[in-house]
Design a protein around this motif. Structure first.
Motif, mmCIF file in Angstrom:
data_model
loop_
_atom_site.group_PDB
_atom_site.id
_atom_site.type_symbol
_atom_site.label_atom_id
_atom_site.label_comp_id
_atom_site.label_asym_id
_atom_site.label_seq_id
_atom_site.Cartn_x
_atom_site.Cartn_y
_atom_site.Cartn_z
ATOM 1 N N PRO A 1 11.243 6.569 -5.673
ATOM 2 C CA PRO A 1 10.411 5.588 -6.280
ATOM 3 C C PRO A 1 9.045 5.200 -5.283
ATOM 4 O O PRO A 1 9.357 5.574 -3.896
ATOM 5 C CB PRO A 1 11.283 4.222 -6.054
ATOM 6 C CG PRO A 1 12.643 4.668 -6.073
ATOM 7 C CD PRO A 1 12.578 5.901 -5.267
ATOM 8 N N PRO A 2 8.176 5.095 -5.765
ATOM 9 C CA PRO A 2 6.805 4.659 -4.673
ATOM 10 C C PRO A 2 7.064 3.684 -3.953
ATOM 11 O O PRO A 2 7.854 2.720 -4.480
ATOM 12 C CB PRO A 2 5.635 4.696 -5.781
ATOM 13 C CG PRO A 2 6.183 4.439 -7.221
ATOM 14 C CD PRO A 2 7.594 4.806 -7.071
ATOM 15 N N ALA A 3 6.675 3.830 -2.744
ATOM 16 C CA ALA A 3 6.740 2.725 -1.677
ATOM 17 C C ALA A 3 5.347 2.360 -1.025
ATOM 18 O O ALA A 3 4.505 3.222 -1.182
ATOM 19 C CB ALA A 3 7.754 3.088 -0.642
ATOM 20 N N GLU A 4 5.259 1.002 -0.997
ATOM 21 C CA GLU A 4 4.000 0.653 -0.267
ATOM 22 C C GLU A 4 4.358 -0.397 1.012
ATOM 23 O O GLU A 4 5.370 -1.048 0.920
ATOM 24 C CB GLU A 4 3.174 -0.066 -1.387
ATOM 25 C CG GLU A 4 2.457 0.919 -2.300
ATOM 26 C CD GLU A 4 1.622 0.180 -3.126
ATOM 27 O OE1 GLU A 4 0.992 -0.980 -3.007
ATOM 28 O OE2 GLU A 4 1.129 1.275 -4.389
ATOM 29 N N ILE A 5 3.361 -0.729 1.560
ATOM 30 C CA ILE A 5 3.472 -1.511 2.997
ATOM 31 C C ILE A 5 2.521 -2.763 2.397
ATOM 32 O O ILE A 5 1.378 -2.483 2.153
ATOM 33 C CB ILE A 5 2.885 -0.754 4.159
ATOM 34 C CG1 ILE A 5 3.641 0.182 4.557
ATOM 35 C CG2 ILE A 5 2.688 -2.057 5.144
ATOM 36 C CD1 ILE A 5 2.991 1.184 5.638
ATOM 37 N N PRO A 6 3.161 -3.935 2.400
ATOM 38 C CA PRO A 6 2.271 -5.078 1.929
ATOM 39 C C PRO A 6 1.431 -5.419 2.967
ATOM 40 O O PRO A 6 1.757 -5.536 4.194
ATOM 41 C CB PRO A 6 3.511 -6.216 2.024
ATOM 42 C CG PRO A 6 4.668 -5.672 1.833
ATOM 43 C CD PRO A 6 4.834 -4.488 2.158
ATOM 44 N N GLY A 7 -0.103 -5.337 2.755
ATOM 45 C CA GLY A 7 -1.124 -5.436 3.660
ATOM 46 C C GLY A 7 -1.697 -3.861 4.261
ATOM 47 O O GLY A 7 -2.695 -3.840 4.697
ATOM 48 N N GLY A 8 -0.827 -2.870 3.908
ATOM 49 C CA GLY A 8 -1.312 -1.733 4.110
ATOM 50 C C GLY A 8 -1.285 -1.240 5.689
ATOM 51 O O GLY A 8 -1.884 -0.375 5.831
ATOM 52 N N GLN A 9 -0.606 -1.879 6.692
ATOM 53 C CA GLN A 9 -0.751 -1.604 8.065
ATOM 54 C C GLN A 9 0.321 -1.138 8.746
ATOM 55 O O GLN A 9 1.543 -1.792 8.745
ATOM 56 C CB GLN A 9 -1.360 -2.782 8.778
ATOM 57 C CG GLN A 9 -2.547 -3.847 8.200
ATOM 58 C CD GLN A 9 -3.766 -2.622 8.043
ATOM 59 O OE1 GLN A 9 -3.877 -1.859 9.300
ATOM 60 N NE2 GLN A 9 -4.641 -2.887 7.247
ATOM 61 N N GLY A 10 0.594 0.029 8.821
ATOM 62 C CA GLY A 10 1.776 0.753 9.391
ATOM 63 C C GLY A 10 2.208 0.136 10.687
ATOM 64 O O GLY A 10 3.338 0.174 11.076
ATOM 65 N N SER A 11 1.355 -0.236 11.615
ATOM 66 C CA SER A 11 1.614 -0.983 12.658
ATOM 67 C C SER A 11 2.333 -2.185 12.614
ATOM 68 O O SER A 11 3.167 -2.524 13.480
ATOM 69 C CB SER A 11 0.140 -0.999 13.592
ATOM 70 O OG SER A 11 -0.570 -1.992 12.709
ATOM 71 N N ASP A 12 1.989 -2.978 11.366
ATOM 72 C CA ASP A 12 2.971 -3.945 11.112
ATOM 73 C C ASP A 12 4.207 -3.852 11.011
ATOM 74 O O ASP A 12 5.238 -4.615 11.367
ATOM 75 C CB ASP A 12 2.306 -4.715 10.206
ATOM 76 C CG ASP A 12 0.834 -5.531 10.172
ATOM 77 O OD1 ASP A 12 0.441 -5.696 11.509
ATOM 78 O OD2 ASP A 12 0.133 -5.802 9.493
ATOM 79 N N VAL A 13 4.525 -2.610 10.483
ATOM 80 C CA VAL A 13 6.042 -2.167 10.231
ATOM 81 C C VAL A 13 6.569 -1.730 11.421
ATOM 82 O O VAL A 13 7.877 -2.241 11.771
ATOM 83 C CB VAL A 13 6.017 -0.902 9.344
ATOM 84 C CG1 VAL A 13 7.395 -0.523 9.019
ATOM 85 C CG2 VAL A 13 5.416 -1.365 7.706
ATOM 86 N N LEU A 14 5.661 -1.059 12.341
ATOM 87 C CA LEU A 14 6.456 -0.873 13.525
ATOM 88 C C LEU A 14 6.763 -2.044 14.689
ATOM 89 O O LEU A 14 7.806 -2.222 15.434
ATOM 90 C CB LEU A 14 5.274 -0.112 14.391
ATOM 91 C CG LEU A 14 5.001 1.395 14.158
ATOM 92 C CD1 LEU A 14 4.048 2.145 14.798
ATOM 93 C CD2 LEU A 14 6.277 2.587 13.772
ATOM 94 N N ASN A 15 5.949 -3.143 14.111
ATOM 95 C CA ASN A 15 5.969 -4.405 15.116
ATOM 96 C C ASN A 15 7.042 -5.175 14.340
ATOM 97 O O ASN A 15 7.438 -6.437 15.025
ATOM 98 C CB ASN A 15 4.556 -5.012 15.241
ATOM 99 C CG ASN A 15 3.666 -4.309 15.926
ATOM 100 O OD1 ASN A 15 4.157 -3.600 16.873
ATOM 101 N ND2 ASN A 15 2.324 -4.702 15.596
ATOM 102 N N GLY A 16 7.655 -4.873 13.386
ATOM 103 C CA GLY A 16 8.631 -5.792 12.531
ATOM 104 C C GLY A 16 8.161 -6.708 11.841
ATOM 105 O O GLY A 16 9.009 -7.718 11.637
#
Ligand code: SF4
Length: 168
Positions: free
Chosen positions: A60-75
């Motif tokens: 399934p397609p996935a997205e990052i709310p807000g679009g910032q990969g660094s926010d995912v890295l930061n949890g």
């Protein structure tokens, strides 16, 4: 002499840009001439971070709310599929595996697929699954940039080639 030294510099490249059908929709994303030449020269290290992280193809397609990969890295945010499933762990594992490859091969330059929540380098989608793009970067790109890797997209191949020459 410069030519032989240049062969020592490898480039990390999104596997879908090398004709591998690893995209979420089970397709590839093309195989630009420059990447074919680098591949023939043994210069490319291919990776699909999402598949390496354990996700199936198709997926399934996935997205990052807000679009910032660094926010995912930061949890701070999670990567979610269109069905709402949290796939952050797979995205983070894929990014970590990309980092390990970069360190193992001494890679300073990557060419990654534009727009992807893993590989995007300038724009990503905003998490609404409405086709809305925002300035941002994927999770793998964000982690590689923290390592000092220059990340280009398939739309910036001339710049990537110039950056590679600068390493000589
Ligand atoms: Fe895999 Fe990146 Fe291509 Fe998506 S954009 S299919 S994560 S290599």
């Amino acid at each position: 002499m410069a030519t032989s030294r240049s062969k020592q510099h490898k480039v990390l490249v999104s596997a879908c840009l090398l004709g591998q059908p690893v995209r979420y929709d089970g397709r590839a994303s093309g195989h630009p001439d420059l990447l074919q030449r680098w591949q023939s020269a043994g210069r490319i290290v291919p990776l699909c971070p999402e598949v390496a992280g354990g996700l199936p193809t198709p997926r399934p397609p996935a997205e990052i709310p807000g679009g910032q990969g660094s926010d995912v890295l930061n949890g701070q945010v999670k990567v979610v599929t269109v069905a709402g499933e949290d796939v952050s762990a797979q995205f983070l594992l894929g990014a970590q595996l990309a980092l390990e490859l970069v360190r193992r091969h001494g890679i300073r330059i990557a060419v990654l697929k534009s727009g992807s929540p893993s590989c995007g380098n300038l724009l990503t989608y905003d998490g609404t699954f409405s086709g809305t793009r925002v300035t941002g970067e994927g999770v793998t790109t964000a982690l590689l940039r923290r390592e000092g890797v220059q990340v280009f997209s398939e739309l910036e191949l001339e710049a990537a080639e110039q950056a590679l020459k600068q390493l000589l």
